[in-house]
Design a protein around this motif. Structure first.
Motif, short mmCIF file in Angstrom:
data_model
loop_
_atom_site.label_atom_id
_atom_site.label_comp_id
_atom_site.label_asym_id
_atom_site.label_seq_id
_atom_site.Cartn_x
_atom_site.Cartn_y
_atom_site.Cartn_z
N UNK A 122 0.82 -1.22 0.00
CA UNK A 122 0.00 0.00 0.00
C UNK A 122 0.85 1.26 0.00
N UNK A 123 1.94 1.23 0.74
CA UNK A 123 2.84 2.38 0.79
C UNK A 123 3.47 2.66 -0.58
N UNK A 124 3.91 1.61 -1.26
CA UNK A 124 4.51 1.78 -2.58
C UNK A 124 3.46 2.17 -3.62
N UNK A 125 2.24 1.69 -3.47
CA UNK A 125 1.17 2.11 -4.38
C UNK A 125 0.85 3.59 -4.18
N UNK A 126 0.92 4.07 -2.95
CA UNK A 126 0.73 5.50 -2.70
C UNK A 126 1.87 6.30 -3.34
N UNK A 127 3.09 5.81 -3.22
CA UNK A 127 4.24 6.49 -3.83
C UNK A 127 4.08 6.55 -5.35
N UNK A 128 3.62 5.45 -5.96
CA UNK A 128 3.40 5.42 -7.41
C UNK A 128 2.33 6.43 -7.82
N UNK A 129 1.31 6.56 -7.01
CA UNK A 129 0.25 7.54 -7.29
C UNK A 129 0.80 8.96 -7.23
N UNK A 130 1.65 9.24 -6.25
CA UNK A 130 2.27 10.57 -6.16
C UNK A 130 3.12 10.86 -7.40
N UNK A 131 3.91 9.89 -7.82
CA UNK A 131 4.75 10.06 -8.99
C UNK A 131 3.90 10.29 -10.24
N UNK A 132 2.81 9.58 -10.34
CA UNK A 132 1.91 9.71 -11.49
C UNK A 132 1.35 11.12 -11.63
N UNK A 133 1.04 11.74 -10.52
CA UNK A 133 0.42 13.07 -10.53
C UNK A 133 1.33 14.13 -11.14
N UNK A 134 2.63 13.98 -11.00
CA UNK A 134 3.59 14.96 -11.53
C UNK A 134 4.51 14.35 -12.57
N UNK A 135 4.07 13.30 -13.24
CA UNK A 135 4.92 12.52 -14.12
C UNK A 135 5.61 13.35 -15.20
N UNK A 179 6.54 16.37 -15.20
CA UNK A 179 7.63 17.18 -14.63
C UNK A 179 8.79 16.29 -14.18
N UNK A 180 8.48 15.11 -13.70
CA UNK A 180 9.48 14.21 -13.13
C UNK A 180 10.28 13.48 -14.21
N UNK A 181 9.60 12.98 -15.22
CA UNK A 181 10.21 12.09 -16.22
C UNK A 181 11.49 12.64 -16.84
N UNK A 182 11.54 13.90 -17.29
CA UNK A 182 12.80 14.38 -17.90
C UNK A 182 13.99 14.34 -16.95
N UNK A 183 13.75 14.54 -15.67
CA UNK A 183 14.83 14.54 -14.69
C UNK A 183 15.32 13.14 -14.34
N UNK A 184 14.49 12.15 -14.58
CA UNK A 184 14.89 10.78 -14.23
C UNK A 184 16.08 10.32 -15.06
#
Length: 161
Positions: A126-139, A141-146
């Motif tokens: 559940x904790x990792x699913x919450x983290x994935x949801x957070x990442x999805x919301x700003x994907x 913005x996040x993806x180029x930096x990865x």
């Protein structure tokens, strides 16, 4: 880790801080983010070592299974999983959570490996699913930096292994 702290950690430090806090709080051996590009998942961020599989075809291995099914996959004993791709010789359990976009398309995934068999329970899932949801919301913005290579992941130009 207190799951209420995840959003704050993410807002303060981004994807790397989020993964680092999960790894530290839970004592995971390795945690990483794969980004879906076409029919492949490419390793973009990793903490805890250098995984041998930098690029994985969707459908292959635990990561590929999770991407194809668009759902979390928990393997408590990787030696019993015929589709397992070993990134580390000591790994005994693996948890993979897809990062899903608004239309349920797979954007990427969080992958966690541990040397303890039976390591992952409902709380970790559940904790990792919450983290994935957070990442999805700003994907977007996040993806180029990865792939900035500041995280130590290999260049996405590496071929499949």
């Amino acid at each position: 880790m207190n799951s209420k702290a995840l959003p704050e950690t993410f807002m303060r430090g981004g994807a790397e801080a989020l993964l680092a806090s999960l790894k530290e709080a839970r004592g995971y051996d390795w945690i990483g983010i794969y980004v879906k590009k076409g029919d492949y998942l490419e390793l973009a961020l990793e903490l805890g070592g250098t995984a041998s599989h930098r690029k994985i075809r969707v459908g292959e291995g635990i990561c590929g299974m999770a991407a194809k099914a668009r759902q979390t996959v928990v393997v408590q004993d990787v030696e019993q999983e015929p589709n397992y791709l070993a990134c580390f010789p000591d790994t005994r359990s693996e948890l993979v959570v897809p990062i899903l976009g608004p239309g349920q398309e797979v954007l990427g995934e969080i992958d966690v490996d541990d040397d303890q068999m039976g390591r992952f329970g409902l709380e970790e899932r559940e904790e990792l699913e919450q983290a994935a949801s957070l990442l999805s919301q700003d994907w977007e913005k996040i993806k180029p930096n990865l792939f900035s290579n500041s995280y130590g992941a290999a260049s996405p130009a590496e071929g499949p292994k």
